[in-house]
Design an enzyme around this catalytic site. Structure first.
Site, PDB file in Angstrom:
ATOM      1  N   SER A 184     -12.317   8.081 -63.005  1.00  0.00           N
ATOM      2  CA  SER A 184     -11.912   9.139 -63.442  1.00  0.00           C
ATOM      3  C   SER A 184     -10.620   9.585 -62.746  1.00  0.00           C
ATOM      4  CB  SER A 184     -12.952  10.352 -63.534  1.00  0.00           C
ATOM      5  OG  SER A 184     -12.243  11.642 -64.398  1.00  0.00           O
ATOM      6  N   HIS A 390     -18.818  10.674 -70.035  1.00  0.00           N
ATOM      7  CA  HIS A 390     -17.946  10.675 -68.833  1.00  0.00           C
ATOM      8  C   HIS A 390     -18.812  10.817 -67.574  1.00  0.00           C
ATOM      9  CE1 HIS A 390     -14.037  10.448 -66.969  1.00  0.00           C
ATOM     10  NE2 HIS A 390     -14.601  11.617 -66.233  1.00  0.00           N
TER      11      HIS A 390
END
Ligand SMILES: *[C@@H]1O[C@H](CO)[C@@H](O)[C@H](O)[C@H]1NC(C)=O
Ligand SMILES: *[C@@H]1O[C@H](CO)[C@@H](O)[C@H](O)[C@H]1NC(C)=O
Ligand SMILES: *[C@@H]1O[C@H](CO)[C@@H](O)[C@H](O)[C@H]1NC(C)=O
Ligand SMILES: *[C@@H]1O[C@H](CO)[C@@H](O)[C@H](O)[C@H]1NC(C)=O
Length: 424
Positions: A184, A390
């Site tokens: 990320s 995520h």
């Protein structure tokens, strides 16, 4: 678009909540809320080294100073059984937004990426980016007194922090290159480093990109969108109230997670589902309550208001670019009315990329935009479970089956065993 309109309606509500939350925070002396409501003693925080040692890993703690004076702790973890025969070269592992090195341990020894990679005999260096609780120090500035300390976003992390960590690890281990795994924001900062300091990019042999953040125009998470966009619009106002540090340990969001964890009626798998559902997307039962308890004292681990503002801009823009100060100040700072974009075509190391379908933070459309610009992409894989989101990439109990094999297989491709001649 209807979606955007609903976001702007929400902005006002959330802006109010965020502001009130911070006010409540300032009414109490530091640590008071934790003590009175949660009986959450700060000193009970177990740090990276202690966690690793608890499970009988070898852990080292290193302190690094960046060119602009930020002091970062970086941890090294190895499995005892691999002593003297780890693969070459060393591997750097980088966390995401408001996370820390502990993120890679929180899923526990059977799912946490740092443990699993150490078990596979890699020499793992887990970094920390400025502003989190392991990187809340500076040679001159006091994070509690100097607002200037918090004057950074992911731009500075990519420009200063990652190069400083790379230099340190190479110096310490004697290698000329290392492998890099970014998750990320931990990958966004890698992209920025390659764009702004290509000489550092060439110190990376192989690049493993896990749900990389770059352009975030299509981020679906309403919570993250609202908070970041609000902050980007109200940064000056909020900073005027003395709010520079956000999502820190003991702040609103972290206490909320603590409460959810401690509340007896909200139990597994609901608590984990709730938190990942609000921040990201629902995936029932993926995050265990044990992981959640570890997370509750580590996440979120702090960043700057300015960083969130930069995210807010990124979510409203079809480019991946430096901070937008407005035309006049951009002209002074950048020599152009528009902020310069990051040059993704400079991310030259061989790259492999793993992403998940149910990711409400890094949307597939933005990811495709990014992938299209990557000059040296060897492989791209979508995680087999369509519900994987995520946060699951680092926190899911299924990390060993769904994330680790991809990472390990590709690290192998980028590495050589210790008994072969020294890798340079
Ligand atoms: C981690 O904990 C150990 C043992 O209490 C301590 O010596 C060390 O300074 C701590 N490190 C950090 C970065 O907090
Ligand atoms: C923050 O950095 C920007 C750009 O580098 C600068 O213009 C601004 O004055 C700084 N603000 C503070 C409070 O240090
Ligand atoms: C990006 O980098 C490439 C390779 O060096 C260069 O050819 C290109 O002009 C750069 N693009 C921008 C917008 O600076
Ligand atoms: C290194 O070890 C592997 C197995 O552990 C072996 O197959 C390989 O031949 C060895 N290489 C050298 C150069 O000794």
């Amino acid at each position: 678009m209807a979606f955007q309109r609903s976001v702007s309606v929400n902005i006002l509500t959330i802006a109010g909540c965020v502001t009130i939350a911070y006010y409540i925070r300032t009414w109490f002396p530091a640590g008071q809320i934790e003590k009175s409501i949660l009986e959450y003693p700060k000193e009970s925080l177990v740090n990276f080294t202690q966690y690793a040692i608890k499970y009988r890993y070898i852990a080292e703690e290193h302190t690094i100073v960046t060119d602009d004076g930020y002091i970062l702790s970086v941890f090294r973890i190895q499995n005892k059984k691999c002593e003297g025969r780890t693969h070459q070269p060393p591997v750097m592992l980088m966390h995401g937004l408001t996370q820390s090195s502990d993120t890679f341990l929180d899923a526990g020894p059977n799912a946490g990426l740092a443990y699993l990679l150490a078990d596979a005999c890699y020499d793992i260096w887990v970094g920390n980016q400025r502003g989190n609780y392991y990187a809340r120090r500076h040679v001159i500035l006091d994070p509690d007194k100097d607002p200037t300390f918090w004057n950074f976003s992911f731009d500075e992390m990519g420009y200063y922090d990652v190069p400083a960590m790379i230099d340190y690890v190479l110096d310490h281990t004697g290698y000329k290159k290392l492998n890099y795994i970014g998750y990320s924001q931990g990958d966004a900062v890698f992209i920025i480093m390659c764009s702004e300091r290509p000489d550092y990019c060439s110190k990376v042999h192989g690049h493993i990109s896990l749900s990389p953040a770059s352009r975030l125009m299509n981020t679906k998470s309403l919570y993250m969108r609202s908070v970041c966009i609000t902050v980007s619009k109200l940064e000056t106002l909020l900073a005027g109230f003395g709010i520079n540090e956000v999502f820190s340990i003991g702040a609103f969001m972290q206490i909320l997670i603590e409460i959810i964890c401690k509340c007896e009626t909200i139990t597994e798998p609901i608590a984990g589902t709730l938190i990942s559902g609000v921040l990201d997307a629902y995936h029932t039962g993926s995050i265990t309550s044990e992981t959640l308890h570890r997370m509750s004292s580590h996440f979120p681990s702090g960043t700057s208001l300015h960083n969130l503002a930069h995210y807010g801009q990124t979510m409203q823009n079809d480019r991946f670019q430096k901070f937008d100060y407005g035309e006049t100040r951009n002209l002074i700072k950048y020599g152009s009315k528009e902020p310069p974009t990051y040059n993704i075509s400079l991310v030259t190391p061989p790259t492999v990329l793993l992403y998940s379908r149910n990711d409400n933070l890094v949307d597939k459309e933005d990811l495709d935009w990014f992938i299209d610009k990557l000059p040296n992409l060897l492989e791209i894989e979508e995680i087999a479970d369509p519900m994987f989101n995520h946060l699951d990439i680092v926190y899911s109990q299924y990390g060993k089956e769904l994330v680790f094999p991809f990472v390990c297989r590709n690290l192998q491709r980028f590495s050589v065993p210790k008994n072969e001649s020294r890798w340079v």
